[in-house]
Motif scaffolding. Sequence first.
Motif, PDB file in Angstrom:
ATOM      1  N   LYS A 187       0.779  -1.352   0.112  1.00  0.00           N
ATOM      2  CA  LYS A 187       0.087   0.050   0.032  1.00  0.00           C
ATOM      3  C   LYS A 187       0.648   1.108  -0.084  1.00  0.00           C
ATOM      4  O   LYS A 187       1.966   1.248   0.825  1.00  0.00           O
ATOM      5  CB  LYS A 187      -0.838   0.018   1.144  1.00  0.00           C
ATOM      6  CG  LYS A 187      -1.992   0.841   1.468  1.00  0.00           C
ATOM      7  CD  LYS A 187      -2.624   0.728   2.733  1.00  0.00           C
ATOM      8  CE  LYS A 187      -3.510   1.630   2.828  1.00  0.00           C
ATOM      9  NZ  LYS A 187      -5.202   1.230   2.289  1.00  0.00           N
ATOM     10  N   SER A 188       0.552   2.265  -0.648  1.00  0.00           N
ATOM     11  CA  SER A 188       1.455   3.335  -0.711  1.00  0.00           C
ATOM     12  C   SER A 188       0.612   4.701  -1.091  1.00  0.00           C
ATOM     13  O   SER A 188      -0.563   4.536  -1.847  1.00  0.00           O
ATOM     14  CB  SER A 188       2.420   3.576  -1.857  1.00  0.00           C
ATOM     15  OG  SER A 188       1.814   3.193  -3.072  1.00  0.00           O
ATOM     16  N   LYS A 189       0.979   5.771  -0.335  1.00  0.00           N
ATOM     17  CA  LYS A 189       0.479   7.234  -0.698  1.00  0.00           C
ATOM     18  C   LYS A 189       0.659   7.484  -2.182  1.00  0.00           C
ATOM     19  O   LYS A 189       1.550   7.261  -2.792  1.00  0.00           O
ATOM     20  CB  LYS A 189       1.029   8.024   0.227  1.00  0.00           C
ATOM     21  CG  LYS A 189       0.793   7.988   1.403  1.00  0.00           C
ATOM     22  CD  LYS A 189      -0.408   8.709   2.280  1.00  0.00           C
ATOM     23  CE  LYS A 189      -0.861   8.398   3.426  1.00  0.00           C
ATOM     24  NZ  LYS A 189      -2.079   7.528   3.432  1.00  0.00           N
ATOM     25  N   PRO A 190      -0.538   8.119  -2.601  1.00  0.00           N
ATOM     26  CA  PRO A 190      -0.125   8.512  -4.247  1.00  0.00           C
ATOM     27  C   PRO A 190       1.054   9.491  -4.508  1.00  0.00           C
ATOM     28  O   PRO A 190       1.187  10.374  -3.739  1.00  0.00           O
ATOM     29  CB  PRO A 190      -1.417   9.429  -4.716  1.00  0.00           C
ATOM     30  CG  PRO A 190      -2.151   9.683  -3.339  1.00  0.00           C
ATOM     31  CD  PRO A 190      -1.708   8.703  -2.181  1.00  0.00           C
ATOM     32  N   VAL A 191       1.896   9.245  -5.375  1.00  0.00           N
ATOM     33  CA  VAL A 191       2.730   9.862  -5.802  1.00  0.00           C
ATOM     34  C   VAL A 191       2.122  10.983  -7.008  1.00  0.00           C
ATOM     35  O   VAL A 191       1.187  10.387  -7.780  1.00  0.00           O
ATOM     36  CB  VAL A 191       3.930   9.313  -6.654  1.00  0.00           C
ATOM     37  CG1 VAL A 191       4.738  10.194  -7.390  1.00  0.00           C
ATOM     38  CG2 VAL A 191       4.768   8.396  -5.696  1.00  0.00           C
ATOM     39  N   GLY A 192       1.881  12.165  -6.793  1.00  0.00           N
ATOM     40  CA  GLY A 192       1.192  13.034  -7.891  1.00  0.00           C
ATOM     41  C   GLY A 192       0.282  13.781  -6.912  1.00  0.00           C
ATOM     42  O   GLY A 192       0.335  13.824  -5.764  1.00  0.00           O
ATOM     43  N   ASP A 203      -5.089   5.889  -1.726  1.00  0.00           N
ATOM     44  CA  ASP A 203      -3.834   5.138  -1.547  1.00  0.00           C
ATOM     45  C   ASP A 203      -4.174   4.382  -2.698  1.00  0.00           C
ATOM     46  O   ASP A 203      -4.904   3.812  -3.120  1.00  0.00           O
ATOM     47  CB  ASP A 203      -3.744   4.484  -0.281  1.00  0.00           C
ATOM     48  CG  ASP A 203      -3.387   5.531   0.960  1.00  0.00           C
ATOM     49  OD1 ASP A 203      -3.302   6.598   0.297  1.00  0.00           O
ATOM     50  OD2 ASP A 203      -3.306   4.986   2.127  1.00  0.00           O
ATOM     51  N   TYR A 204      -2.650   3.902  -2.961  1.00  0.00           N
ATOM     52  CA  TYR A 204      -2.431   2.779  -4.041  1.00  0.00           C
ATOM     53  C   TYR A 204      -2.189   1.544  -3.660  1.00  0.00           C
ATOM     54  O   TYR A 204      -1.651   1.281  -2.536  1.00  0.00           O
ATOM     55  CB  TYR A 204      -1.291   3.344  -5.091  1.00  0.00           C
ATOM     56  CG  TYR A 204      -1.809   4.194  -6.173  1.00  0.00           C
ATOM     57  CD1 TYR A 204      -2.207   3.725  -7.417  1.00  0.00           C
ATOM     58  CD2 TYR A 204      -1.925   5.519  -5.757  1.00  0.00           C
ATOM     59  CE1 TYR A 204      -2.330   4.664  -8.449  1.00  0.00           C
ATOM     60  CE2 TYR A 204      -2.102   6.435  -6.922  1.00  0.00           C
ATOM     61  CZ  TYR A 204      -2.692   6.019  -8.329  1.00  0.00           C
ATOM     62  OH  TYR A 204      -2.837   6.755  -9.338  1.00  0.00           O
ATOM     63  N   ILE A 205      -2.431   0.435  -4.363  1.00  0.00           N
ATOM     64  CA  ILE A 205      -1.940  -0.987  -4.273  1.00  0.00           C
ATOM     65  C   ILE A 205      -0.969  -1.188  -5.218  1.00  0.00           C
ATOM     66  O   ILE A 205      -1.277  -0.861  -6.536  1.00  0.00           O
ATOM     67  CB  ILE A 205      -3.103  -2.197  -4.036  1.00  0.00           C
ATOM     68  CG1 ILE A 205      -4.012  -1.802  -2.933  1.00  0.00           C
ATOM     69  CG2 ILE A 205      -2.657  -3.444  -3.978  1.00  0.00           C
ATOM     70  CD1 ILE A 205      -3.444  -1.833  -1.520  1.00  0.00           C
ATOM     71  N   ASN A 206       0.169  -1.593  -4.778  1.00  0.00           N
ATOM     72  CA  ASN A 206       1.334  -1.756  -6.013  1.00  0.00           C
ATOM     73  C   ASN A 206       1.783  -3.108  -5.904  1.00  0.00           C
ATOM     74  O   ASN A 206       1.675  -3.935  -4.642  1.00  0.00           O
ATOM     75  CB  ASN A 206       2.309  -0.797  -5.880  1.00  0.00           C
ATOM     76  CG  ASN A 206       1.861   0.560  -6.505  1.00  0.00           C
ATOM     77  OD1 ASN A 206       1.823   1.472  -5.796  1.00  0.00           O
ATOM     78  ND2 ASN A 206       1.743   0.822  -7.790  1.00  0.00           N
ATOM     79  N   ALA A 207       2.374  -3.994  -7.005  1.00  0.00           N
ATOM     80  CA  ALA A 207       3.054  -5.129  -6.934  1.00  0.00           C
ATOM     81  C   ALA A 207       3.838  -5.230  -8.065  1.00  0.00           C
ATOM     82  O   ALA A 207       3.784  -4.443  -9.051  1.00  0.00           O
ATOM     83  CB  ALA A 207       2.192  -6.192  -6.764  1.00  0.00           C
TER      84      ALA A 207
END
Length: 159
Positions: A42-47, A53-57
């Motif tokens: 889970k990460s805070k939006p860049v931009g 918040d985003y989920i990334n993998a």
Amino acid sequence: MKIAYIGLGSNMHSPIKQIKSAIKLIEEIASTEITDVSSLYKSKPVGPQDQDDYINAVVKIETELMPYELLECMQEIEKQHGRIRGERWGPRVIDLDILMFGNKIMTDQKLTIPHPEIHNRSFVLVPLAEIDSDCEIPGKGPISDLLATIDKSNVVQLQ
Ligand code: ROI
């Protein structure tokens, strides 16, 4: 056979489900095998910050496809997930980026490899390092050096 890495990101319509479903579709691409999958992060939006918040993998693959063929497959999966290309840096149902493709370095109007922002984005580098801690990003250097210089506190491993 080339090794490539795909970055996945979502912050709309149940992001965890979107990421898992996109990974299933990557599994089905012809002449392509998934050889590793990172945890979800889970990460805070860049931009712009006025979005969820985003989920990334990150997924590692072995493929016989050429970069443009792989790009088309990624765009097809984005379409299947109902992605509408909206505002730049705005929220997205699913984003599938080719991060690296073998040791290739290329840039043209359609595709830049490695991904032009890879070295600045902790939401990419952290999951990538989980599956390949000693990977070397062509033209940018060892991932350990890149990770040492950026803020990783924004990226939280799930579970
Ligand atoms: N921010 C985060 N944390 N994760 C992403 O996947 C992501 N994708 C984007 C922008 C809008 C740059 N911000 C992001 O495309």
